[in-house]
Write an enzyme that holds these catalytic residues in place. Structure first.
Site, PDB file in Angstrom:
ATOM      1  CG  HIS A  85      23.857  61.657 -21.718  1.00  0.00           C
ATOM      2  ND1 HIS A  85      25.045  61.624 -22.409  1.00  0.00           N
ATOM      3  CD2 HIS A  85      23.307  60.422 -21.847  1.00  0.00           C
ATOM      4  CE1 HIS A  85      25.201  60.426 -22.952  1.00  0.00           C
ATOM      5  NE2 HIS A  85      24.175  59.673 -22.619  1.00  0.00           N
ATOM      6  CB  SER A  86      26.883  60.303 -19.493  1.00  0.00           C
ATOM      7  OG  SER A  86      27.956  59.431 -19.324  1.00  0.00           O
TER       8      SER A  86
END
Length: 224
Positions: free
Chosen positions: A76-77
């Site tokens: 994520h991210s």
């Protein structure tokens, strides 16, 4: 049964993935949610030497120690920076990659170099109120468990040889309601690339909180 390794974004630990971890395990899969060096419960290891390479090694060491192969690697991210580095070093261990509203860097890019000017200033502001070696989360909406993040991880450029491209199952999740998204150009690039499967969700950046069922479904489909 598939094996999932979950890499969180900046400021967050393995706890962020709990609904996804629980869902994957309930479906019968083996799951390794990770916390990277210098963050969350590993915050006591934070220092100026912790960088992107440290985090890539965190994941590679897990793959090696647990003897993991045929892995679905989810990030994520900021975790997308780590995913790319890991997959380029150990493509033979990876079945599929899932970038959850994440960086998908090209060789020589850094997180700071990819983001727009708004996020460049936020990174710098977060570092300015810290001790110079960490970035603080400036948003009041962050989970209270979020911690500081090693600043060097955002500025170190990733080195990719092209081996990453041998992992042909690559999925991207775009959060279309992420305001001022630093990942907009990444999404625009990948959605035109036939080698990627791109999903768009009508939510913000915190996919686990805003779309856990959809996120879980996409992760499961990547393993099929």
């Amino acid at each position: 049964m598939a094996t999932f390794v979950l890499v969180p974004g900046m400021l967050h630990g393995a706890w962020w993935y709990r609904p996804i971890t629980d869902g994957l395990r309930a479906a019968g899969h083996e799951v390794y949610p990770l916390t990277l060096t210098g963050v969350s419960e590993r915050g006591h290891l934070n220092n100026g030497a912790v960088n992107l390479e440290t985090h890539i090694q965190d994941v590679l060491a897990t793959l090696e120690a647990e003897r993991l192969t045929d892995v679905v690697l989810v990030g994520h991210s900021y975790g997308g920076m780590v995913l790319s580095g890991v997959a380029d070093r150990a493509p033979e261990r990876i079945r599929a990659l899932v970038y959850a509203d994440a960086f998908a860097p090209r060789d020589g890019e850094s997180a700071y170099g990819i983001v727009n000017e708004i996020w460049k200033q936020r990174y710098l502001a977060g570092a300015a109120v810290g001790d110079g070696t960490t970035v603080l989360g400036l948003s009041p909406f962050l989970d209270p468990r979020a911690t500081v993040h090693p600043v060097a991880t955002l500025f170190q450029r990733v080195s990719l040889t092209g081996a990453l491209d041998t992992v042909t199952r690559r999925t991207y999740i775009h959060a279309e309601r992420f305001e001022d998204s630093p990942l907009a150009e990444t999404y625009e690039r990948l959605r035109e690339d036939p080698s990627w499967t791109v999903h768009t969700l009508p939510v913000g950046h915190d996919l686990v909180r805003e779309a856990p069922e959809e996120f879980l479904k996409i992760a499961l489909s990547a393993a099929e």
